[in-house]
Design a protein around this motif. Structure first.
Motif, PDB file in Angstrom:
ATOM      1  N   MET A 191       0.838  -1.201   0.000  1.00 11.40           N
ATOM      2  CA  MET A 191       0.000   0.000   0.000  1.00 11.40           C
ATOM      3  C   MET A 191       0.873   1.250   0.000  1.00 11.40           C
ATOM      4  SD  MET A 191      -3.395   0.582   2.312  1.00 11.40           S
ATOM      5  CE  MET A 191      -2.905   1.714   3.615  1.00 11.40           C
ATOM      6  N   HIS A 192       0.446   2.205  -0.827  1.00  7.69           N
ATOM      7  CA  HIS A 192       1.216   3.400  -1.126  1.00  7.69           C
ATOM      8  C   HIS A 192       0.670   4.549  -0.281  1.00  7.69           C
ATOM      9  CE1 HIS A 192       2.993   6.491  -3.611  1.00  7.69           C
ATOM     10  NE2 HIS A 192       1.822   6.930  -4.001  1.00  7.69           N
ATOM     11  N   ASN A 193       1.531   5.259   0.439  1.00  6.63           N
ATOM     12  CA  ASN A 193       1.087   6.375   1.286  1.00  6.63           C
ATOM     13  C   ASN A 193       0.672   7.595   0.464  1.00  6.63           C
ATOM     14  OD1 ASN A 193       1.151   5.350   3.810  1.00  6.63           O
ATOM     15  ND2 ASN A 193       2.519   6.932   4.622  1.00  6.63           N
ATOM     16  N   ILE A 194      -0.389   8.266   0.939  1.00  8.03           N
ATOM     17  CA  ILE A 194      -0.876   9.501   0.297  1.00  8.03           C
ATOM     18  C   ILE A 194      -0.546  10.638   1.258  1.00  8.03           C
ATOM     19  CG2 ILE A 194      -2.926  10.734  -0.538  1.00  8.03           C
ATOM     20  CD1 ILE A 194      -2.772   8.330  -2.218  1.00  8.03           C
ATOM     21  N   THR A 195       0.508  11.377   0.961  1.00  5.17           N
ATOM     22  CA  THR A 195       0.950  12.431   1.882  1.00  5.17           C
ATOM     23  C   THR A 195       0.802  13.819   1.269  1.00  5.17           C
ATOM     24  OG1 THR A 195       2.546  10.870   2.758  1.00  5.17           O
ATOM     25  CG2 THR A 195       2.843  13.171   3.366  1.00  5.17           C
ATOM     26  N   ARG A 196       1.236  13.960   0.022  1.00  3.52           N
ATOM     27  CA  ARG A 196       1.166  15.277  -0.633  1.00  3.52           C
ATOM     28  C   ARG A 196      -0.218  15.480  -1.230  1.00  3.52           C
ATOM     29  NH1 ARG A 196       7.119  14.087  -2.735  1.00  3.52           N
ATOM     30  NH2 ARG A 196       6.016  12.094  -2.828  1.00  3.52           N
ATOM     31  N   VAL A 197      -0.958  16.352  -0.606  1.00  6.48           N
ATOM     32  CA  VAL A 197      -2.352  16.570  -0.998  1.00  6.48           C
ATOM     33  C   VAL A 197      -2.543  18.036  -1.415  1.00  6.48           C
ATOM     34  CG1 VAL A 197      -4.770  16.478  -0.249  1.00  6.48           C
ATOM     35  CG2 VAL A 197      -3.129  14.780   0.598  1.00  6.48           C
ATOM     36  N   PRO A 230       4.359  14.309  -8.531  1.00  8.06           N
ATOM     37  CA  PRO A 230       4.661  13.993  -7.126  1.00  8.06           C
ATOM     38  C   PRO A 230       3.447  14.189  -6.211  1.00  8.06           C
ATOM     39  CG  PRO A 230       5.526  16.162  -7.686  1.00  8.06           C
ATOM     40  CD  PRO A 230       4.887  15.619  -8.935  1.00  8.06           C
ATOM     41  N   VAL A 231       2.376  14.832  -6.719  1.00 12.93           N
ATOM     42  CA  VAL A 231       1.187  15.084  -5.895  1.00 12.93           C
ATOM     43  C   VAL A 231       0.357  13.801  -5.845  1.00 12.93           C
ATOM     44  CG1 VAL A 231      -0.935  16.430  -5.674  1.00 12.93           C
ATOM     45  CG2 VAL A 231       1.159  17.533  -6.479  1.00 12.93           C
ATOM     46  N   GLU A 232       0.171  13.288  -4.628  1.00 15.65           N
ATOM     47  CA  GLU A 232      -0.491  11.988  -4.515  1.00 15.65           C
ATOM     48  C   GLU A 232      -2.007  12.091  -4.564  1.00 15.65           C
ATOM     49  OE1 GLU A 232       1.985  11.799  -1.393  1.00 15.65           O
ATOM     50  OE2 GLU A 232       3.371  10.303  -2.216  1.00 15.65           O
ATOM     51  N   VAL A 254      -5.775  10.061   6.196  1.00 13.30           N
ATOM     52  CA  VAL A 254      -4.959   9.731   7.368  1.00 13.30           C
ATOM     53  C   VAL A 254      -5.201   8.278   7.803  1.00 13.30           C
ATOM     54  CG1 VAL A 254      -4.538  10.302   9.795  1.00 13.30           C
ATOM     55  CG2 VAL A 254      -4.832  12.138   8.105  1.00 13.30           C
ATOM     56  N   LEU A 255      -6.461   7.886   7.854  1.00 12.36           N
ATOM     57  CA  LEU A 255      -6.790   6.493   8.211  1.00 12.36           C
ATOM     58  C   LEU A 255      -6.209   5.499   7.199  1.00 12.36           C
ATOM     59  CD1 LEU A 255     -10.531   6.401   9.359  1.00 12.36           C
ATOM     60  CD2 LEU A 255      -8.464   6.206  10.746  1.00 12.36           C
ATOM     61  N   TYR A 256      -6.313   5.860   5.934  1.00 11.20           N
ATOM     62  CA  TYR A 256      -5.813   4.999   4.850  1.00 11.20           C
ATOM     63  C   TYR A 256      -4.312   4.786   5.024  1.00 11.20           C
ATOM     64  CZ  TYR A 256      -4.575   3.679   0.027  1.00 11.20           C
ATOM     65  OH  TYR A 256      -4.083   3.049  -1.083  1.00 11.20           O
ATOM     66  N   ASN A 257      -3.605   5.892   5.297  1.00  5.96           N
ATOM     67  CA  ASN A 257      -2.151   5.780   5.483  1.00  5.96           C
ATOM     68  C   ASN A 257      -1.808   4.929   6.699  1.00  5.96           C
ATOM     69  OD1 ASN A 257      -1.665   7.366   3.253  1.00  5.96           O
ATOM     70  ND2 ASN A 257      -1.458   9.270   4.443  1.00  5.96           N
ATOM     71  N   LEU A 291      -0.297  15.248   6.947  1.00  6.79           N
ATOM     72  CA  LEU A 291      -0.330  15.457   5.490  1.00  6.79           C
ATOM     73  C   LEU A 291       0.436  16.716   5.103  1.00  6.79           C
ATOM     74  CD1 LEU A 291      -4.142  14.696   4.897  1.00  6.79           C
ATOM     75  CD2 LEU A 291      -2.217  13.093   4.855  1.00  6.79           C
ATOM     76  N   GLU A 292       1.007  16.708   3.906  1.00  5.39           N
ATOM     77  CA  GLU A 292       1.603  17.923   3.340  1.00  5.39           C
ATOM     78  C   GLU A 292       0.545  18.581   2.465  1.00  5.39           C
ATOM     79  OE1 GLU A 292       5.332  17.319   1.239  1.00  5.39           O
ATOM     80  OE2 GLU A 292       5.817  15.725   2.670  1.00  5.39           O
TER      81      GLU A 292
END
Lengths: 298, 298
Positions: B1-7, B98-100, B195-198, B39-40
């Motif tokens: 699973m791939h993290n989603i940080t840059r939003v 780079p934007v997730e 956040v929960l997904y990450n 998150l960013e």
């Protein structure tokens, strides 16, 4: 009593208010104008270019370009300023117009229902309001005869008598069947009334009617950069012509601070959150409820 | 699973859709972005010039300018075509961004409520839809993953993942508190979900949820001159996502002839009478009701 025979029906004064534009098309297509053979009816799209682009106006608001001094000022050569001069030639000149009545068809994004807007309280207008309200109880009668003179620069000022049919809520550039039907009903009642008025058959008018009288305009607070600090409270949204008591919340800042109605009277707001007035950060106009007796004017 | 940080949170892609523009202002002013320190988060007004003029766009619809071949076509130099290239530089390039996650905030004049619009059915999106619908039962989940490739040229296509928050009804250039609050609630749920997904804490998701799936677009009939011959029936107005059965009246000509739904399925219309689509004489889009099971995607 003076006969009202020459009647100008006008749509598209604002190019993105579709009900008037389509009402004229519909009546043309279905030969509805023949319903009033006693009248010399004309139909006009006031700002065809704005209609083509589906915008309120190209450069300036056409419906604010009919002050006598502006019509006579040859240095005003903006697009709508020129168009106003052309319309003044066609329907006026203001003050000496052969057109006895102009009916200008408008929409608002506010929830004002079918609203008959009048700039004078004279026997003709009072009779019209009484007649329309009697046949169409859901109609709202709104008087702005107390607007300061410098704000009476609407297209209808060009003709001898003028009324505005204002129907909403309808977003700009949208045509809703129900809104079109409300406009159609009100406009037909006005024309029926003109025929009765000319025939002096007003005996059956009701004794009086409820109406609203313009009092003032409210704007949203802004910061030094002209950015809005607040919005209209959701308690008011879509509640045009519902009473607001002194102290009631009418706006809220973006950080949650309520702003209350500071007037000392029960106000009936209208043009709540009207899209066309967003540039001036207008929040709403206020009015008072009045009851008019026909006997006072006849 | 791939993290989603840059939003990336984006408002003002259409300059007259005020909820997104003001949501970003409000969150900035009240430091709401700090609610998601994991998150960013960035916030961007996509088309500031259109916002300044309070119009959807200056020349062409920015949200249709992100096809890969258009972004790479240096002969396309219209205002929004250039702006799209700038945004592709800022957030993309499309395909290597780079934007997730990009969240694009929109309004509609149609009565669609708070609608989460998704272009893909993958685990991340299905989980998001399940989470949002569970926390906000009035939300509508809408999938348009079956749009033909050539129509997937939205701004969100630039990022790795993208969702559109579409809230209505709100007239263009109007800010309604209730609409703003619906957008705020949905956007906060989306960020909470990320956040929960990450953290891989999705165990509490519901087993499934109701959604709508795009099927087709309906246009109003026009004559040889391109003039409309009909309007949407008042039976449908403001009834987005209410069922329409085969044979039901959906439009009516100006001389009163009903036009019926000719599809062979129960359709759920949306974007009924949307102002932005008036040029194409769009009447509405149609969708079908579907039920999705999370287990099929995880």
């Amino acid at each position: 009593m003076h006969n009202i025979t020459r009647v100008a029906l006008v749509g598209g004064t604002h190019g993105n208010e579709l009900s008037g534009i389509y009402l004229l098309k519909k009546w043309d297509k279905t030969s509805q104008f023949a319903r009033w053979p006693q009248l010399e009816l004309t139909q006009t799209i006031a700002n065809p270019r704005a209609c083509e682009h589906s915008v309120r106006y190209m450069e300036t608001d056409l419906n604010r370009e009919f002050a006598l001094e502006d019509l006579q000022n040859y240095r005003l050569v903006g697009y709508e300023q020129l168009l106003a001069k052309k319309l003044n030639q066609q329907f006026g000149p203001r003050g000496r117009s052969p057109v006895e009545l102009m009916i200008d068809l408008h929409n608002t994004t506010s929830n004002m229902g079918a609203c008959l807007m009048l700039l004078r309280k004279d026997a003709f207008n009072i009779g019209m309001a009484a007649y329309v309200k009697d046949r169409m109880p859901e109609a709202v009668i709104y008087f702005q005869d107390n607007l300061p003179k410098e704000r009476k620069r609407f297209l209808i000022s060009v003709a001898q008598q003028g009324v505005t049919v204002e129907v909403g809520p309808q977003p700009n550039s949208v045509l809703q069947q129900e809104t079109l039907e409300l406009m159609e009903t009100m406009t037909a009642h006005i024309l029926d009334y003109v025929v009765l008025y000319n025939d002096d058959k007003l005996a059956s008018l009701p004794a009086g009617f409820e109406a609203f009288q313009y009092t003032e305009d409210l704007v949203l607070p802004t910061d030094e950069q002209g950015q809005r600090l607040a919005m209209v409270s959701k308690r008011l949204d879509r509640r045009d012509f519902h009473p607001v008591e002194p102290g009631d919340v009418i706006m809220e800042t973006f950080d949650g601070v309520p702003i209350c109605w500071e007037g000392d009277y029960t106000a009936y707001p209208l043009f709540i959150n009207e899209a066309a007035y967003h540039r001036s950060h207008s929040a709403m106009s206020m009015s008072q409820r009045i009851v008019l007796r026909c006997a006072d004017y006849f």
